[in-house]
Every structure is written in C-alpha cells, then in structure tokens.
Design a protein around this motif. Structure first.
Motif, PDB file in Angstrom:
ATOM      1  N   ARG A   1      38.432 -14.962   5.919  1.00 51.07           N
ATOM      2  CA  ARG A   1      38.284 -15.557   7.248  1.00 51.07           C
ATOM      3  C   ARG A   1      37.569 -14.567   8.157  1.00 51.07           C
ATOM      4  O   ARG A   1      38.057 -13.451   8.379  1.00 51.07           O
ATOM      5  CB  ARG A   1      39.630 -15.940   7.858  1.00 51.07           C
ATOM      6  CG  ARG A   1      39.443 -16.725   9.153  1.00 51.07           C
ATOM      7  CD  ARG A   1      40.742 -17.207   9.747  1.00 51.07           C
ATOM      8  NE  ARG A   1      41.436 -16.156  10.510  1.00 51.07           N
ATOM      9  CZ  ARG A   1      42.313 -16.403  11.472  1.00 51.07           C
ATOM     10  NH1 ARG A   1      42.607 -17.642  11.799  1.00 51.07           N
ATOM     11  NH2 ARG A   1      42.913 -15.404  12.082  1.00 51.07           N
TER      12      ARG A   1
ATOM     13  N   SER B   1      36.070 -13.555  11.890  1.00 48.11           N
ATOM     14  CA  SER B   1      36.351 -13.776  13.302  1.00 48.11           C
ATOM     15  C   SER B   1      35.155 -13.349  14.133  1.00 48.11           C
ATOM     16  O   SER B   1      34.416 -12.437  13.757  1.00 48.11           O
ATOM     17  CB  SER B   1      37.581 -12.968  13.742  1.00 48.11           C
ATOM     18  OG  SER B   1      38.737 -13.377  13.058  1.00 48.11           O
TER      19      SER B   1
ATOM     20  N   TYR C   1      36.170 -18.677  14.512  1.00 44.78           N
ATOM     21  CA  TYR C   1      36.544 -18.303  13.146  1.00 44.78           C
ATOM     22  C   TYR C   1      35.659 -19.044  12.141  1.00 44.78           C
ATOM     23  O   TYR C   1      35.151 -20.132  12.414  1.00 44.78           O
ATOM     24  CB  TYR C   1      38.000 -18.671  12.871  1.00 44.78           C
ATOM     25  CG  TYR C   1      38.968 -18.072  13.856  1.00 44.78           C
ATOM     26  CD1 TYR C   1      39.417 -18.808  14.949  1.00 44.78           C
ATOM     27  CD2 TYR C   1      39.426 -16.769  13.697  1.00 44.78           C
ATOM     28  CE1 TYR C   1      40.303 -18.258  15.863  1.00 44.78           C
ATOM     29  CE2 TYR C   1      40.317 -16.214  14.610  1.00 44.78           C
ATOM     30  CZ  TYR C   1      40.749 -16.966  15.689  1.00 44.78           C
ATOM     31  OH  TYR C   1      41.628 -16.419  16.588  1.00 44.78           O
TER      32      TYR C   1
ATOM     33  N   GLN D   1      36.519 -19.913   8.259  1.00 44.01           N
ATOM     34  CA  GLN D   1      37.354 -19.838   7.059  1.00 44.01           C
ATOM     35  C   GLN D   1      36.488 -20.179   5.853  1.00 44.01           C
ATOM     36  O   GLN D   1      35.900 -21.265   5.801  1.00 44.01           O
ATOM     37  CB  GLN D   1      38.517 -20.824   7.163  1.00 44.01           C
ATOM     38  CG  GLN D   1      39.406 -20.857   5.937  1.00 44.01           C
ATOM     39  CD  GLN D   1      40.163 -19.564   5.716  1.00 44.01           C
ATOM     40  OE1 GLN D   1      40.710 -18.992   6.663  1.00 44.01           O
ATOM     41  NE2 GLN D   1      40.213 -19.101   4.476  1.00 44.01           N
TER      42      GLN D   1
END
Length: 119
Positions: A19, A21, A80, A82
């Motif tokens: 993930r 950021s 984010y 993912q």
C-alpha cells in the motif's frame, strides 16, 4: 499550492501486496483531484489510477484494473494506492500527482517511491 510525499514502496514477491501513501501539505487537499502514475525501467510514464476530489469517482489504467485500488482520506490529507496480486511488470517508480481542474494536466508531483516486484 500543494506538496506531495509518497511512501510505502519496497521489495515484494510476485503475488504479494503493498500500500502506497501520498501525504499532502496544505489546507486545501480536498480541492485537488489526485492521480498515481508509474515509470518502469526503460519505459514511459504510465497512468495508474485517479480519484476525484471527494473520492466518489475513480479511474484505472487497463494494466491494473481489478488489482489496484485508489482511495483518499481528506481528513488526513492522504491518498492511498492499494496494490494486490503484484507482478514483475509492476516494478516501477510510483508518483503521486495533484490537479485543481479535472481533465487537465497534473500540476503537482511527488518525488516518487520505488516498487520492486521479484518473480
């Protein structure tokens, strides 16, 4: 103006997840549409995903559809990405970008974070 800082990159095996950021400075984060792009070794920059200012609209590049999910938390000034079911071809530097006006060029870019997927 907004400053963007990506994090969360690293080395992962094929089939794994990461993930990313994108932390933004400034008090007007919710005014910006956000995007993720990537550039692999010897390749041109590629669109990965985008999300609207309030998060209700998203768009994905064909190569990541069904595997990657973009999201944002405006209260935390953070976006984010993912990434699931990673493949060796996902290896790239991933960049976060922001724009005030939809469907125009992105005005602000982060410095990028390296993602390496080993096969």
């Amino acid at each position: 103006q907004v400053q963007l800082v990506e994090s969360g990159g690293g080395l992962v095996q094929a089939g794994g997840s990461l993930r990313l950021s994108c932390a933004a400075s400034g008090r007007t984060f919710s005014s910006y549409g956000l995007g993720w792009f990537r550039q692999g070794p010897g390749k041109e920059r590629e669109f990965v995903a985008a999300i609207s200012r309030n998060g209700d609209n998203t768009k994905y590049g064909d190569s990541v559809k069904g595997r990657f999910t973009i999201s944002r938390d405006n209260a935390k000034n953070t976006a984010y990405l993912q990434m699931n079911s990673l493949k060796a071809e996902d290896t790239a530097v991933y960049y976060c970008a922001a724009r005030l006006v939809p469907i125009t060029k992105y005005d602000y870019w982060g410095q990028g974070t390296q993602v390496t997927v080993s096969s």
